[in-house]
Design an enzyme around this catalytic site. Structure first.
Site, PDB file in Angstrom:
ATOM      1  N   LYS A  73      46.105  31.060  37.872  1.00 31.16           N
ATOM      2  CA  LYS A  73      47.030  30.835  37.047  1.00 31.16           C
ATOM      3  C   LYS A  73      48.135  32.243  36.874  1.00 31.16           C
ATOM      4  O   LYS A  73      49.528  32.066  36.677  1.00 31.16           O
ATOM      5  CB  LYS A  73      46.349  31.462  35.465  1.00 31.16           C
ATOM      6  N   ASP A 333      80.181  63.252  30.490  1.00 32.15           N
ATOM      7  CA  ASP A 333      80.352  63.480  32.150  1.00 32.15           C
ATOM      8  C   ASP A 333      78.817  63.229  32.958  1.00 32.15           C
ATOM      9  O   ASP A 333      78.773  62.572  32.404  1.00 32.15           O
ATOM     10  CB  ASP A 333      80.396  64.949  32.176  1.00 32.15           C
TER      11      ASP A 333
HETATM   12  N1  COA Z   1      45.947  36.046  33.232  1.00 38.76           N
HETATM   13  C1  COA Z   1      45.791  34.900  33.103  1.00 38.76           C
HETATM   14  N2  COA Z   1      45.701  33.925  32.481  1.00 38.76           N
HETATM   15  C2  COA Z   1      45.442  34.403  31.397  1.00 38.76           C
HETATM   16  C3  COA Z   1      45.061  35.470  30.736  1.00 38.76           C
HETATM   17  C4  COA Z   1      45.298  36.712  31.939  1.00 38.76           C
HETATM   18  N3  COA Z   1      45.423  37.708  31.809  1.00 38.76           N
HETATM   19  N4  COA Z   1      44.515  35.696  29.568  1.00 38.76           N
HETATM   20  C5  COA Z   1      44.815  34.062  29.099  1.00 38.76           C
HETATM   21  N5  COA Z   1      44.984  33.554  30.433  1.00 38.76           N
HETATM   22  C6  COA Z   1      45.107  31.848  30.299  1.00 38.76           C
HETATM   23  C7  COA Z   1      44.080  31.095  30.006  1.00 38.76           C
HETATM   24  O1  COA Z   1      42.852  31.291  31.255  1.00 38.76           O
HETATM   25  C8  COA Z   1      45.200  30.025  28.856  1.00 38.76           C
HETATM   26  O2  COA Z   1      44.960  29.018  29.906  1.00 38.76           O
HETATM   27  P1  COA Z   1      44.138  27.487  29.944  1.00 38.76           P
HETATM   28  O3  COA Z   1      43.864  27.020  28.308  1.00 38.76           O
HETATM   29  O4  COA Z   1      44.809  26.655  30.698  1.00 38.76           O
HETATM   30  O5  COA Z   1      42.724  28.397  30.206  1.00 38.76           O
HETATM   31  C9  COA Z   1      45.785  30.807  28.402  1.00 38.76           C
HETATM   32  O6  COA Z   1      46.268  31.700  29.084  1.00 38.76           O
HETATM   33  C10 COA Z   1      46.059  30.813  27.352  1.00 38.76           C
HETATM   34  O7  COA Z   1      45.336  32.389  27.061  1.00 38.76           O
HETATM   35  P2  COA Z   1      44.258  32.198  25.358  1.00 38.76           P
HETATM   36  O8  COA Z   1      43.773  30.677  25.364  1.00 38.76           O
HETATM   37  O9  COA Z   1      44.892  32.410  23.897  1.00 38.76           O
HETATM   38  O10 COA Z   1      43.105  33.366  25.582  1.00 38.76           O
HETATM   39  P3  COA Z   1      41.987  33.423  25.992  1.00 38.76           P
HETATM   40  O11 COA Z   1      41.196  33.079  25.234  1.00 38.76           O
HETATM   41  O12 COA Z   1      41.815  32.406  27.359  1.00 38.76           O
HETATM   42  O13 COA Z   1      41.625  35.672  26.644  1.00 38.76           O
HETATM   43  C11 COA Z   1      41.955  37.249  26.555  1.00 38.76           C
HETATM   44  C12 COA Z   1      42.201  36.318  25.568  1.00 38.76           C
HETATM   45  C13 COA Z   1      42.255  38.625  26.192  1.00 38.76           C
HETATM   46  C14 COA Z   1      40.049  37.161  26.848  1.00 38.76           C
HETATM   47  C15 COA Z   1      42.670  37.062  28.154  1.00 38.76           C
HETATM   48  O14 COA Z   1      43.976  37.537  27.777  1.00 38.76           O
HETATM   49  C16 COA Z   1      42.015  38.270  29.472  1.00 38.76           C
HETATM   50  O15 COA Z   1      41.177  37.970  29.600  1.00 38.76           O
HETATM   51  N6  COA Z   1      42.601  39.232  29.563  1.00 38.76           N
HETATM   52  C17 COA Z   1      42.931  40.013  30.149  1.00 38.76           C
HETATM   53  C18 COA Z   1      41.628  41.749  29.688  1.00 38.76           C
HETATM   54  C19 COA Z   1      41.715  42.018  31.305  1.00 38.76           C
HETATM   55  O16 COA Z   1      41.982  41.996  31.809  1.00 38.76           O
HETATM   56  N7  COA Z   1      41.075  43.749  30.378  1.00 38.76           N
HETATM   57  C20 COA Z   1      41.224  44.352  30.682  1.00 38.76           C
HETATM   58  C21 COA Z   1      42.947  46.002  31.317  1.00 38.76           C
HETATM   59  S1  COA Z   1      42.862  46.446  29.952  1.00 38.76           S
END
Ligand code: COA
Ligand code: MG
Length: 352
Positions: A73, A333
């Site tokens: 993505k 300034d």
């Molecule tokens: N990077 C890229 N794409 C992301 C993403 C990210 N960090 N977080 C979500 N997406 C994508 C999802 O895949 C989804 O797309 P899809 O429906 O086509 O699969 C879309 O964005 C919407 O996501 P959503 O359903 O709202 O969230 P989720 O339940 O898939 O994920 C988290 C939520 C918090 C688990 C996720 O955002 C994540 O893993 N974030 C990173 C966490 C991390 O790396 N933490 C360590 C550093 S602090």
């Protein structure tokens, strides 16, 4: 783009009529501002009017390295900086999978204008050497590496040795950009020594440049026993110290993660707070957070217009021998002139 157009329009109204933006950058009065502020670093970190190398890292998005769907993505997201993570976004039993998936993404994904970053595991974890080995086995190198949980300068010695080993069979076209993390009380206390040692090794080994520092606030809170509050007052000292140390070394400073990723109002407030404190960007965990954060860390068209007109007024007043003058009802300034210069530089960097 709007900011730059405003800038050009208002400059064209003055005595520099008809010049392009790049010509304007070389124009006498902007050069004069630059020279007078040389060596001073303000909130944008954009060092000079003539160095386009500034890399905006307004939003820094983490993507778990073993989650191929999310990694794919990245190419469709308008984000300054995407971090393919080997560290805390990846479960311990998925580390190998994450390294190999990241290697595959390095070779196959077109990151476009997004900076391609890999966060390896910390030196103390015992996993970093393997992360580096697999990642630098890819045909394409990441532009930037993030090194988490740096507590002591000695860890940078170990990191440098491992990096050297991983790069030994490659022709390095560009230096790796390195961003370290501060995530503990001892890491915060040692921050100056860590930057000093990292800069020494960057100069002596020539493998990397130190580009910035990230505040790992959740690990930091766990370490000092703080409880997170909505306005983050428990982190005030750490945030100010990080910004101050970073700017002393001409580094970017990346602010904390806002973990309630559905609360965009709270995110906006915390982003503006961080930007006002001098942070240059903020970590994000979800695509929905990107536009809010990137906007908060960009100068508004109104600020660019203010800065541009202030620089023009400065030029006119300098010619008539005045150091301080009144602009829009306020005393101006040199510190304000430098802030204005900073805004113009940042506007150019984020719009280019
Ligand atoms: N990077 C890229 N794409 C992301 C993403 C990210 N960090 N977080 C979500 N997406 C994508 C999802 O895949 C989804 O797309 P899809 O429906 O086509 O699969 C879309 O964005 C919407 O996501 P959503 O359903 O709202 O969230 P989720 O339940 O898939 O994920 C988290 C939520 C918090 C688990 C996720 O955002 C994540 O893993 N974030 C990173 C966490 C991390 O790396 N933490 C360590 C550093 S602090
Ligand atoms: Mg952390």
């Amino acid at each position: 783009m709007r900011g730059i157009l405003t800038l050009i329009r208002s400059l064209q109204k003055s005595n520099v009529r008809g010049l392009t933006f790049s010509q304007l950058k070389n124009h006498d009065y902007l050069q004069q501002v630059y020279k007078m502020g040389k060596g001073r670093q303000l909130s944008s970190c954009a060092e000079t009017l003539n160095q386009p190398a500034y890399t905006p890292r307004r939003a820094v998005l983490y993507v778990p390295g073993n989650d191929e769907r999310k990694l794919q993505k990245i190419t469709g997201l308008d984000v300054d900086c995407a971090v393919m993570d080997c560290e805390d976004g990846v479960a311990v039993n998925r580390k190998e999978e994450a390294r190999n998936t990241i290697k595959k993404m390095l070779d196959n994904l077109d990151f476009g204008g997004t900076e391609c970053v890999v966060r390896v595991n910390s030196v103390d974890s015992g996993l970093m050497a393997d992360d580096l080995k697999v990642i630098f086995g890819a045909d394409r190198m990441p532009k930037t590496l993030m090194l988490p949980k740096v507590d002591r300068p000695q860890e940078i010695n170990q990191f440098t040795e491992c990096l050297k080993e991983s790069l030994k069979d490659r022709v390095q076209k560009e230096k790796v950009q390195l961003i370290t993390f501060v995530e503990s009380a001892i890491g915060l206390i040692n921050l100056t020594d860590i930057f000093t040692r990292t800069t020494e090794l960057a100069n002596s080994e020539g493998l990397f440049d130190l580009a910035g520092v990230v505040f790992g606030s959740d690990d930091f809170c766990a370490d000092i026993g703080a409880t997170r509050t909505a306005d983050a007052t428990e982190l005030l000292y750490a945030r100010q110290k990080i910004v101050t140390c970073a700017k002393a070394f001409r580094l970017q400073a990346i602010d904390l993660v806002y973990i309630n990723y559905k609360d965009l109002e709270g995110l906006e407030k915390q982003s503006i707070d961080g930007s006002d404190m001098g942070f240059t960007g903020k970590q994000v965990i979800h695509p929905g957070q990107i536009p809010v954060v990137q906007k908060a860390f960009s100068p508004s068209p109104e600020r660019v217009e203010w800065a541009t007109e202030l620089l023009q007024a400065f030029s006119l007043h300098t010619q008539s021998g005045k150091g301080a003058f009144t602009f829009r009802g306020a005393m101006i300034d040199m510190p304000l002139v430098l802030q204005a210069r900073n805004i113009v530089q940042l506007a150019e960097a984020v719009n280019s």
